[in-house]
Design a protein around this motif. Structure first.
Motif, PDB file in Angstrom:
ATOM      1  N   ALA A  16      42.226  28.839  35.372  1.00 16.64           N
ATOM      2  CA  ALA A  16      42.049  30.052  36.185  1.00 16.64           C
ATOM      3  C   ALA A  16      41.532  31.214  35.340  1.00 16.64           C
ATOM      4  CB  ALA A  16      43.369  30.428  36.855  1.00 16.64           C
ATOM      5  N   MET A  17      42.007  31.316  34.108  1.00 16.62           N
ATOM      6  CA  MET A  17      41.509  32.347  33.189  1.00 16.62           C
ATOM      7  C   MET A  17      40.021  32.172  32.935  1.00 16.62           C
ATOM      8  SD  MET A  17      44.596  32.142  30.387  1.00 16.62           S
ATOM      9  CE  MET A  17      43.817  33.192  29.141  1.00 16.62           C
ATOM     10  N   ASN A  18      39.634  30.941  32.620  1.00 17.27           N
ATOM     11  CA  ASN A  18      38.234  30.655  32.325  1.00 17.27           C
ATOM     12  C   ASN A  18      37.355  30.815  33.556  1.00 17.27           C
ATOM     13  OD1 ASN A  18      37.754  29.662  29.413  1.00 17.27           O
ATOM     14  ND2 ASN A  18      39.628  28.598  29.981  1.00 17.27           N
ATOM     15  N   TYR A  19      37.883  30.468  34.734  1.00 17.25           N
ATOM     16  CA  TYR A  19      37.143  30.672  35.976  1.00 17.25           C
ATOM     17  C   TYR A  19      36.846  32.161  36.171  1.00 17.25           C
ATOM     18  CZ  TYR A  19      36.210  31.044  40.993  1.00 17.25           C
ATOM     19  OH  TYR A  19      35.641  31.346  42.218  1.00 17.25           O
ATOM     20  N   SER A  20      37.847  32.989  35.915  1.00 18.48           N
ATOM     21  CA  SER A  20      37.699  34.434  36.101  1.00 18.48           C
ATOM     22  C   SER A  20      36.663  35.012  35.142  1.00 18.48           C
ATOM     23  CB  SER A  20      39.046  35.126  35.892  1.00 18.48           C
ATOM     24  OG  SER A  20      40.035  34.580  36.731  1.00 18.48           O
ATOM     25  N   ILE A  21      36.720  34.587  33.886  1.00 18.90           N
ATOM     26  CA  ILE A  21      35.778  35.073  32.875  1.00 18.90           C
ATOM     27  C   ILE A  21      34.360  34.584  33.168  1.00 18.90           C
ATOM     28  CG2 ILE A  21      35.053  34.720  30.472  1.00 18.90           C
ATOM     29  CD1 ILE A  21      37.078  36.860  30.503  1.00 18.90           C
ATOM     30  N   SER A  22      34.250  33.324  33.587  1.00 21.90           N
ATOM     31  CA  SER A  22      32.925  32.722  33.778  1.00 21.90           C
ATOM     32  C   SER A  22      32.238  33.182  35.052  1.00 21.90           C
ATOM     33  CB  SER A  22      33.045  31.194  33.773  1.00 21.90           C
ATOM     34  OG  SER A  22      33.786  30.746  34.901  1.00 21.90           O
ATOM     35  N   ALA A  23      32.939  33.991  35.858  1.00 24.27           N
ATOM     36  CA  ALA A  23      32.316  34.511  37.079  1.00 24.27           C
ATOM     37  C   ALA A  23      31.133  35.417  36.770  1.00 24.27           C
ATOM     38  CB  ALA A  23      33.352  35.259  37.922  1.00 24.27           C
ATOM     39  N   GLY A  24      30.998  35.802  35.513  1.00 19.09           N
ATOM     40  CA  GLY A  24      29.834  36.590  35.101  1.00 19.09           C
ATOM     41  C   GLY A  24      30.140  38.068  35.027  1.00 19.09           C
ATOM     42  N   ASN A  66      42.858  43.113  48.237  1.00 26.13           N
ATOM     43  CA  ASN A  66      42.783  41.924  49.101  1.00 26.13           C
ATOM     44  C   ASN A  66      41.338  41.506  49.350  1.00 26.13           C
ATOM     45  OD1 ASN A  66      43.797  39.809  50.622  1.00 26.13           O
ATOM     46  ND2 ASN A  66      43.904  40.988  52.511  1.00 26.13           N
ATOM     47  N   ASP A  67      40.567  41.347  48.257  1.00 29.74           N
ATOM     48  CA  ASP A  67      39.172  40.929  48.366  1.00 29.74           C
ATOM     49  C   ASP A  67      39.028  39.431  48.118  1.00 29.74           C
ATOM     50  OD1 ASP A  67      37.969  43.355  49.023  1.00 29.74           O
ATOM     51  OD2 ASP A  67      37.873  43.997  46.930  1.00 29.74           O
ATOM     52  N   GLY A  80      30.022  37.557  43.633  1.00 32.58           N
ATOM     53  CA  GLY A  80      29.428  36.510  44.440  1.00 32.58           C
ATOM     54  C   GLY A  80      30.196  35.210  44.481  1.00 32.58           C
ATOM     55  N   LYS A  81      31.364  35.156  43.865  1.00 34.87           N
ATOM     56  CA  LYS A  81      32.190  33.946  43.852  1.00 34.87           C
ATOM     57  C   LYS A  81      33.544  34.245  44.485  1.00 34.87           C
ATOM     58  CE  LYS A  81      32.324  31.378  40.176  1.00 34.87           C
ATOM     59  NZ  LYS A  81      32.489  30.932  38.767  1.00 34.87           N
ATOM     60  N   LYS A  82      34.204  33.197  44.956  1.00 37.39           N
ATOM     61  CA  LYS A  82      35.554  33.357  45.475  1.00 37.39           C
ATOM     62  C   LYS A  82      36.443  33.959  44.387  1.00 37.39           C
ATOM     63  CE  LYS A  82      35.508  31.206  49.625  1.00 37.39           C
ATOM     64  NZ  LYS A  82      36.050  31.757  50.893  1.00 37.39           N
ATOM     65  N   ILE A 134      28.988  52.246  49.519  1.00 40.14           N
ATOM     66  CA  ILE A 134      28.517  52.722  50.826  1.00 40.14           C
ATOM     67  C   ILE A 134      27.100  52.235  51.116  1.00 40.14           C
ATOM     68  CG2 ILE A 134      27.847  54.786  52.136  1.00 40.14           C
ATOM     69  CD1 ILE A 134      30.096  56.264  50.717  1.00 40.14           C
ATOM     70  N   THR A 135      26.233  52.250  50.106  1.00 39.55           N
ATOM     71  CA  THR A 135      24.802  52.024  50.340  1.00 39.55           C
ATOM     72  C   THR A 135      24.338  50.596  50.123  1.00 39.55           C
ATOM     73  OG1 THR A 135      24.230  52.606  48.051  1.00 39.55           O
ATOM     74  CG2 THR A 135      24.305  54.402  49.661  1.00 39.55           C
ATOM     75  N   SER A 136      25.110  49.792  49.388  1.00 36.98           N
ATOM     76  CA  SER A 136      24.667  48.445  49.046  1.00 36.98           C
ATOM     77  C   SER A 136      25.111  47.426  50.095  1.00 36.98           C
ATOM     78  CB  SER A 136      25.197  48.056  47.661  1.00 36.98           C
ATOM     79  OG  SER A 136      24.605  46.854  47.214  1.00 36.98           O
ATOM     80  N   THR A 137      24.839  46.152  49.806  1.00 31.89           N
ATOM     81  CA  THR A 137      25.256  45.056  50.669  1.00 31.89           C
ATOM     82  C   THR A 137      26.137  44.100  49.882  1.00 31.89           C
ATOM     83  OG1 THR A 137      23.363  43.636  50.100  1.00 31.89           O
ATOM     84  CG2 THR A 137      23.085  45.181  51.940  1.00 31.89           C
ATOM     85  N   THR A 138      26.904  43.281  50.583  1.00 30.70           N
ATOM     86  CA  THR A 138      27.757  42.297  49.920  1.00 30.70           C
ATOM     87  C   THR A 138      26.924  41.338  49.084  1.00 30.70           C
ATOM     88  OG1 THR A 138      29.414  42.434  51.662  1.00 30.70           O
ATOM     89  CG2 THR A 138      29.450  40.453  50.290  1.00 30.70           C
ATOM     90  N   GLU A 139      25.744  40.957  49.594  1.00 31.42           N
ATOM     91  CA  GLU A 139      24.875  40.009  48.879  1.00 31.42           C
ATOM     92  C   GLU A 139      24.388  40.595  47.561  1.00 31.42           C
ATOM     93  OE1 GLU A 139      25.439  38.910  52.866  1.00 31.42           O
ATOM     94  OE2 GLU A 139      24.582  40.798  52.127  1.00 31.42           O
TER      95      GLU A 139
END
Length: 294
Positions: A35-43, A91-92, A97-99, A226-231
């Motif tokens: 889980a630690m490595n997953y979090s770090i590797s999210a970029g 609660n995001d 861009g990753k879960k 406010i101005t951006s998108t989720t993507e």
């Protein structure tokens, strides 16, 4: 200078340093390590270790003593995001861009992964004594501790949570921004200066520059929410409004917010240009923060 090319090279270098220092996924506790490595590797932008290393270079720093601190500051930043995404906080479900970690591994493991990253960050930073056993390493470790704790990032997070749904003034907002976001940016640049052997006046000037950068960075974050998108952003937009958070934009309007980002960034660049040594990439990096879209 091809800034985009240089940025990619530096990001790759930081990712390699993180790979070197992150724990291997084995043993009975491998789930939390995964889980630690997953979090770090999210970029992510790797902004904090990049600012640290570029400040180190600005003052003529040499050697590997900076590397464990570069890894540690990114671990601390990542742990704060893992906890920030938890159901009890923002609660995001998406980050970069990753879960988010708690969505993939469950809430309990998300909490533990954040705790583990924070603890492992200090284990990593303290390994700098194996490279250089000098007083400036101890000072850098002290800065890292203070800026990530109750008189830094955590303190800002506390006031941010307690201010949700309430009318607060500019002084409270500035406290939150200076600590929740700004403290780790200040720590990054201050540690870079300290480990390179900068004198007290130059160290204080770097702290002032980093404070302006941190505030500008957070205001830009408020604007993008406010101005951006989720993507584009890689995480849900509108979360500040959803969580009833007071932001610079909600207090002052988006036009004034954009002007403040430009003012703070220009002031930081002017101070940076006053140093005898120059770091063109660092100046361009600060400029990029003004125009970033994510």
């Amino acid at each position: 200078m091809d800034f985009k090319k240089e940025l990619n090279l530096r990001t790759e270098e930081i990712n390699n340093i993180l790979d070197e220092y992150m724990p291997k996924t084995d043993g009975k506790q491998k789930t939390v390590i995964d889980a630690m490595n997953y979090s770090i590797s999210a970029g992510g932008k790797r902004l904090r270790p990049m600012l640290m290393n570029e400040t180190f270079k600005l003052f003529g720093g040499e050697g590997d003593v900076i590397k464990p601190f570069m890894a540690a500051i990114e671990m601390i930043h990542t742990y704060s995001l893992v906890h920030d995404d938890l159901p009890a906080m923002d609660n995001d479900e998406y980050r970069r861009g990753k879960k988010t970690t708690h969505v993939v591994y469950g809430e309990a493991m998300g909490i533990l992964a954040g705790d583990a990253l924070l603890n492992y960050a200090f284990e990593t930073a303290s390994s700098a004594f194996d490279i250089l056993f000098e007083k400036k390493v101890a000072k850098a470790l002290k800065i890292l501790s203070e800026k990530s704790g109750i008189y830094g990032m955590i303190g800002g997070q506390v006031v941010d949570i307690e201010s949700e749904g309430k009318k607060v003034g500019t002084d409270t907002l500035e406290f939150v921004h200076a600590n929740k976001t700004g403290a780790l940016i200040v720590a990054s640049m201050q540690i870079g200066a300290v480990l390179a052997g900068a004198d007290r006046d130059d160290e204080n000037k770097i702290v002032s520059i980093a404070s302006d950068i941190g505030f500008a960075f957070q205001i830009q974050d408020d604007i993008l929410d406010i101005t951006s998108t989720t993507e584009t952003l890689g995480k849900p937009v509108g979360s500040d409004e959803k969580n009833e958070k007071i932001t610079y934009v909600s207090l002052n309007g988006i036009d004034k917010a954009k002007k403040e980002v430009a003012t703070l960034s220009e002031r930081a660049l002017n101070k940076l240009s006053s140093f005898e040594n120059k770091n063109e990439f660092l100046a361009e990096l600060i400029k990029m923060l003004i125009k970033r879209e994510k």
